[in-house]
Design a protein around this motif. Structure first.
Motif, PDB file in Angstrom:
ATOM      1  N   UNK B  98       0.935  -1.120   0.212  1.00 22.39           N
ATOM      2  CA  UNK B  98      -0.006  -0.173   0.326  1.00 22.39           C
ATOM      3  C   UNK B  98       0.943   1.179   0.060  1.00 22.39           C
ATOM      4  N   UNK B  99       2.046   1.039   0.931  1.00 28.87           N
ATOM      5  CA  UNK B  99       2.771   2.371   0.895  1.00 28.87           C
ATOM      6  C   UNK B  99       3.242   2.631  -0.614  1.00 28.87           C
ATOM      7  N   UNK B 100       3.904   1.406  -1.342  1.00 27.60           N
ATOM      8  CA  UNK B 100       4.533   1.580  -2.337  1.00 27.60           C
ATOM      9  C   UNK B 100       3.445   2.205  -3.550  1.00 27.60           C
ATOM     10  N   UNK B 107      -2.996   6.894  -3.821  1.00 26.83           N
ATOM     11  CA  UNK B 107      -3.936   6.566  -2.953  1.00 26.83           C
ATOM     12  C   UNK B 107      -3.703   4.949  -3.057  1.00 26.83           C
ATOM     13  N   UNK B 108      -4.094   4.218  -2.110  1.00 26.38           N
ATOM     14  CA  UNK B 108      -3.847   2.614  -2.298  1.00 26.38           C
ATOM     15  C   UNK B 108      -4.776   2.079  -1.340  1.00 26.38           C
ATOM     16  N   UNK B 109      -5.255   1.034  -1.570  1.00 29.28           N
ATOM     17  CA  UNK B 109      -6.210   0.359  -0.606  1.00 29.28           C
ATOM     18  C   UNK B 109      -5.690  -1.440  -0.901  1.00 29.28           C
ATOM     19  N   UNK B 110      -5.211  -1.836   0.369  1.00 25.17           N
ATOM     20  CA  UNK B 110      -4.740  -3.278   0.210  1.00 25.17           C
ATOM     21  C   UNK B 110      -5.553  -3.782   1.244  1.00 25.17           C
ATOM     22  N   UNK B 111      -6.092  -5.035   0.827  1.00 24.79           N
ATOM     23  CA  UNK B 111      -6.988  -6.021   1.594  1.00 24.79           C
ATOM     24  C   UNK B 111      -6.270  -7.008   1.614  1.00 24.79           C
ATOM     25  N   UNK B 112      -6.781  -7.799   2.753  1.00 29.00           N
ATOM     26  CA  UNK B 112      -5.995  -9.036   3.317  1.00 29.00           C
ATOM     27  C   UNK B 112      -7.434 -10.235   3.610  1.00 29.00           C
TER      28      UNK B 112
END
Lengths: 333, 333
Positions: B98-100, B107-112
């Motif tokens: 998400x940072x990269x 903007x970034x959205x990272x799901x797990x």
């Protein structure tokens, strides 16, 4: 009470706003949004706001000639400047940008700066749900609530809204302010001369009050105590620090004639389910969760009541108080 | 109570987890996160969890050999599969992605998905704040709270965390669960044989209770009533519908040995201030808002207490109960 069709009430509101100085586009976008609130049973955020908006257009607190523009964009991030006009055209531009950018980049965050009252937060997410995307909306407002442990109002009532499209039918639509109740409810109670329950607001000395006017001069209480105040801080920072907009404590009240240009902020997050687990998984999960919720007889889906009222308003029109109708007719000339 | 240096306690916890089947990387990431919670005074989310994690590694509810992987990515959106391992390596991967991606796309959205307990939500946002970015974290957990109007637990306690870096010093760090209190507090009270206040939980018949064990078998109450329940719904959908993860009601409790692989979800939103109003504006707004807050003597900045305790723990080490120390030493072999 006088009854109007949706189209007639929107035309009336638009004429009142245009006569006060709003461009045709701003008047139309604003009138449509306010009438949509009335149709959903949210009178405190409906055309009852037109007289105050008109005053702000007349005295310069809002610029009726402003044209909202994109001032910065990078990938999924975009910043819209409302240029101190009414909020609705700027929010529509921001949402439209966010939808297009979420489709391209998977996720988008659109901020709005130099803005004004944006009414019902969930309204702006309508096009997001129609596009099959997930959306969140955030906004601040003139200072209403203190920080956790404080007494001086700093944050707005800072609404959070969300839209989650479903396989069939209307999307789930969630909309809440972070105050125990919306400030608009105090305004309505004050207009109607009614008292408010303890727990809604403090007076200007920090004491509990049942007088809505004293509450409007004092501070609103956050929902959920310290946790609500912390969420209000998160929303306040999202819509001001990222956009450059004014903090609640820097903006003059919407509920008085005189004051500064509020220059408050809004933000819209849009996420494309297709970019993550995919549209099929998304729809299955949403329907599974809704199925679980509806097994308990007491559960009503968020937005269902508003959607039903809006459908009824299409058929039956919208009633507004006689005094307000008179004000609107007079403003429309 | 026995006292450990941070490094010694982390080594002890990592050895216990590795002996139960966690890979070296998973054991280390998990131990570091739990000890960080203890250092911040959050014992309910610290190494007190190691015995339960170890049981889940031993009986297969968590896969110690799992390697988290990116399974989908598009622009700012990315989905990480924890593959039923402990949550910490998967969350670290999601946050790093998400940072990269936020740096590249604004903007970034990272799901797990297919995840497990992720401990203190704000912990995962540490690298986001260090990178000068704004971050939000969301997670669900095994069913703890009913929907608004319902009685059956469906949602987890569904924490929300946020990080806002400052011009100097530690970022603002906000962390709250959407239950009136965190479920971990009931677990600690149950272990210590203490009662809990009315308003924290209902028993399995939907009645208020002061018995933490009855509360753990019943349901937690959301903060802020209906509004808190609606926010819990938003978080639940963000971390399950977008990721494919299990809904709270589908996941067996973390607090028992037997049960399914919880397969719950987490999500991280990262926004680059430089892509919106810019870094200078961002920092000015944050400091201006903090300045307003601190004018009220009663206000303490979110995260300040945790940061101070963590600094103290570096010098003085961390005390844990004798019984827990014995358990950990025994598990570590």
């Amino acid at each position: 009470m006088p009854r109007y069709t949706i189209a007639a009430l929107s035309d009336l509101a638009a004429r009142a706003l245009a006569r006060a100085g709003a461009s045709q586009e701003m008047a139309r976008a604003t009138a449509d949004a306010l009438v949509a609130a009335d149709a959903q049973g949210l009178a405190s955020h409906g055309v009852s706001r037109v007289p105050q908006y008109a005053t702000h257009l007349s005295n310069g607190r809002a610029d009726g000639g402003a044209v909202a523009v994109v001032v910065r964009a990078k990938g999924g991030a975009v910043l819209v400047d409302a240029r101190c006009g009414l909020a609705f055209p700027a929010c529509a531009l921001a949402v439209s940008e966010a939808i297009a950018r979420a489709r391209e980049h998977g996720v988008a965050f659109a901020g709005v700066t130099n803005s004004h009252h944006f009414g019902v937060a969930a309204y702006h997410l309508g096009p997001v749900g129609e596009a099959g995307l997930v959306g969140l909306a955030f906004g601040n407002s003139p200072a209403a609530m203190p920080a956790a442990g404080g007494r001086t109002p700093i944050f707005g009532t800072n609404p959070i809204a969300a839209v989650f499209p479903r396989r069939d039918g209307a999307p789930l639509s969630i909309d809440l302010s972070l105050s125990e109740v919306a400030r608009g409810k105090l305004m309505v109670a004050a207009k109607e001369g009614k008292s408010i329950p303890v727990g809604w607001a403090l007076d200007r000395d920090g004491q509990p009050t049942t007088d809505p006017k004293a509450g409007l001069e004092g501070s609103m209480l956050p929902m959920g105590g310290t946790k609500g105040a912390m969420l209000a801080l998160v929303v306040e920072l999202l819509v001001t620090a990222l956009t450059g907009a004014a903090i609640g404590a820097e903006a003059s009240s919407f509920f008085v004639d005189e004051g500064n240009r509020p220059r408050i902020g809004q933000a819209f997050l849009v996420i494309d389910p297709a970019a993550l687990a995919g549209r099929d998984v998304y729809l299955e999960r949403v329907e599974t969760l809704i199925g679980m919720m509806l097994r308990d007889a007491g559960v009503r889906l968020p937005g269902a009541r508003r959607t039903a009222l809006a459908a009824k308003a299409v058929d039956e029109g919208i009633e507004i108080p006689q005094a307000l109708a008179g004000q609107l007719e007079s403003l429309a000339g």
